[in-house]
Enzyme design. Structure first.
Site, short mmCIF file in Angstrom:
data_model
loop_
_atom_site.label_atom_id
_atom_site.label_comp_id
_atom_site.label_asym_id
_atom_site.label_seq_id
_atom_site.Cartn_x
_atom_site.Cartn_y
_atom_site.Cartn_z
N THR A 32 0.83 -1.21 0.00
CA THR A 32 0.00 0.00 0.00
C THR A 32 0.86 1.25 0.00
O THR A 32 1.99 1.23 0.53
CB THR A 32 -0.88 0.01 1.27
OG1 THR A 32 -1.44 1.32 1.43
CG2 THR A 32 -0.10 -0.30 2.53
N TYR A 76 -1.73 0.31 10.44
CA TYR A 76 -1.98 -0.42 9.20
C TYR A 76 -0.75 -0.37 8.30
O TYR A 76 -0.24 -1.41 7.84
CB TYR A 76 -3.20 0.19 8.48
CG TYR A 76 -3.35 -0.28 7.06
CD1 TYR A 76 -3.60 -1.62 6.77
CD2 TYR A 76 -3.21 0.61 5.99
CE1 TYR A 76 -3.71 -2.05 5.45
CE2 TYR A 76 -3.33 0.19 4.68
CZ TYR A 76 -3.57 -1.14 4.41
OH TYR A 76 -3.67 -1.57 3.11
#
Ligand code: UDP
Length: 325
Positions: free
Chosen positions: A114, A138
Site C-alpha cells: 500500500t 496499518y
C-alpha cells in the site's frame, strides 16, 4: 500456473482471481470469509481457512506454483483503535503464510502492499525509493511484511513483488463482482450511496487542505487495472527476474470535490453532502509516480476516474436490484 489466491473472496482478490482465470491460470482461493464473501468466489475452488492455520496451508501449498496474498485488514482508523487485530492478522498471519510457503518450497509471492507504507511523503508524485515511514499501524504492518519479504529473498531465494496500491476503486465490467465492505468507509461507494438516496449525505473530510480546491487528492486506480498488474508481476517472477516493489497508481490525482463531480455526472443525481473537519491521519495529497511499473512490467493504468465511477455505479445498481427482490 497454479496460483493460490489468499483472500480471493475479497474485493481486489476476487478481481485478480478472474483475471488469472481469463489468462489461463488455475486458481485456488483460500479465504476465511471474515471480510470476504462467498459470492465473490463463485466459480472457483474455495478453501475456507485462515492464514494462521499452518496445517491448512501445508495441505494446499504443494499444489501451488505461486501465491497472491490479499488477505489483510485494511481500515486505517480501526488499526489505530485496535492495533492488536492488525498485528495478529497482517503480521502474524503473514509470517505464518510465508513460513508455510518456504517449508512447501513455493518461492514466488505477489503481495498487496500500500502507499500507506510511505506515510506523509515530502514529495509527490511518489517514487518508490523515498523513505518508508508509515504514520498508522496499518501502514506499519504492511511495511513489516515488505521487510520480511526482503529478508526471505536474501536468505532463502524467495521471490516477491510488493505492489503498493494507491486507492483501489471501481468494479468488473461484468457487474458480477465489485466492492463489498462492511462497514463501508470509502469515498466512491459512499458518494454513490448518497446520490442514490441509499445512504446518508456524504461527509467531506476537510476543505482546508493545501490543494487547489481545499479537499484531499488521491490516485484512484481501477480494480481491473490493479488485477492486470498482478498478472504482469507473476509473469515477471516466473521468468526468473528479481524481486521488486512498485507503485500501482494512475499518476493522476483527483480531489474529493472532483470525485463528487464525477459521481454527479455518471449518476445524473446530486450528491447531498456537508463539509466536516479533517479525518485524522489523511495526508493532503497521495499520487503515484507509476514510471517504474511501466518500465519494469510494461504495465500502465488504462482507465480513468469516470470509468472507475461508472463501473462502481453499475455494480451498486445491480446490488440494490438484487436486494429489492
Ligand atoms: N473521504 C471523505 N468522506 C468519506 C470518505 C472519504 O471525504 O466519507 C475522503 C478521505 O478523507 C480521503 C479520500 O476521501 O481524502 C479517500 O478516502 P478513502 O477512505 O476512500 O480511501 P483512503 O485514502 O483512506 O485509503
Amino acid at each position: 500456473m497454479v496460483v493460490l489466491v489468499i483472500g480471493g473472496a475479497g474485493y481486489i482478490g476476487s478481481h485478480a482471481a478472474r483475471a488469472l482465470k481469463r489468462a489461463g491460470h488455475e486458481v485456488i482461493i483460500f479465504d476465511n470469509i471474515s471480510t470476504g464473501y462467498e459470492i465473490l468466489a463463485a466459480g472457483f475452488e474455495l478453501i475456507k481457512g485462515d492464514v494462521l492455520d499452518s496445517a491448512a496451508l501445508a495441505r494446499v501449498l504443494p499444489r501451488a506454483d505461486a501465491i497472491m496474498h490479499f488477505a489483510a485488514h485494511a481500515y486505517v482508523g480501526e488499526s489505530v483503535t485496535n492495533p492488536r487485530k492488525y498485528f495478529r492478522n497482517n503480521v502474524e498471519g503473514g509470517l505464518s503464510l510465508l513460513n508455510a510457503a518456504v517449508d512447501a518450497g513455493v518461492k514466488k509471492i505477489i503481495f498487496s502492499s500500500t502507499c500507506a507504507v510511505y506515510g506523509e511523503p515530502a514529495k509527490v508524485p511518489i517514487e518508490e525509493n523515498i523513505p518508508r515511514q508509515p504514520v498508522n499501524p496499518y501502514g506499519v504492518t504492511k511495511l513489516f511484511f515488505e521487510q520480511a519479504l526482503e529478508a526471505y529473498d536474501r536468505a532463502y531465494g524467495f521471490r516477491f513483488a510488493s505492489l503498493r496500491y494507491f486507492n483501489a476503486a471501481g468494479a468488473d465490467d461484468s457487474g458480477e463482482i465489485g466492492e463489498l465492505h462492511e462497514p463501508e468507509t470509502h469515498l466512491i461507494p459512499l458518494a454513490l450511496r448518497a446520490a442514490a438516496g441509499l445512504g446518508p449525505e456524504l461527509q467531506v473530510f476537510g476543505s482546508d487542505y493545501p490543494t487547489p480546491d481545499g479537499t484531499c487528492v488521491r490516485d484512484y486506480i481501477h480494480v481491473n487495472d490493479l488485477a492486470s498488474v498482478h498478472l504482469k508481476a507473476l509473469d515477471h517472477l516466473a521468468a526468473g527476474q528479481e524481486s521488486f516493489a512498485v507503485n500501482v497508481g494512475t499518476g493522476t490525482g483527483a480531489s474529493v470535490q472532483e470525485v463528487i463531480t464525477a459521481v454527479e455526472e455518471v449518476t445524473g443525481k446530486r450528491v447531498p453532502r456537508k463539509m466536516v473537519p479533517r479525518r485524522p491521519g489523511d495526508p493532503p495529497i497521495l499520487v503515484a509516480n507509476p514510471a517504474k511499473a511501466q518500465a519494469l512490467l510494461q504495465w500502465k493504468a488504462t482507465r480513468g476516474l469516470r470509468d472507475v465511477v461508472a463501473t462502481a455505479w453499475k455494480w451498486m445498481e445491480r446490488q440494490s436490484k438484487l436486494a429489492a427482490r
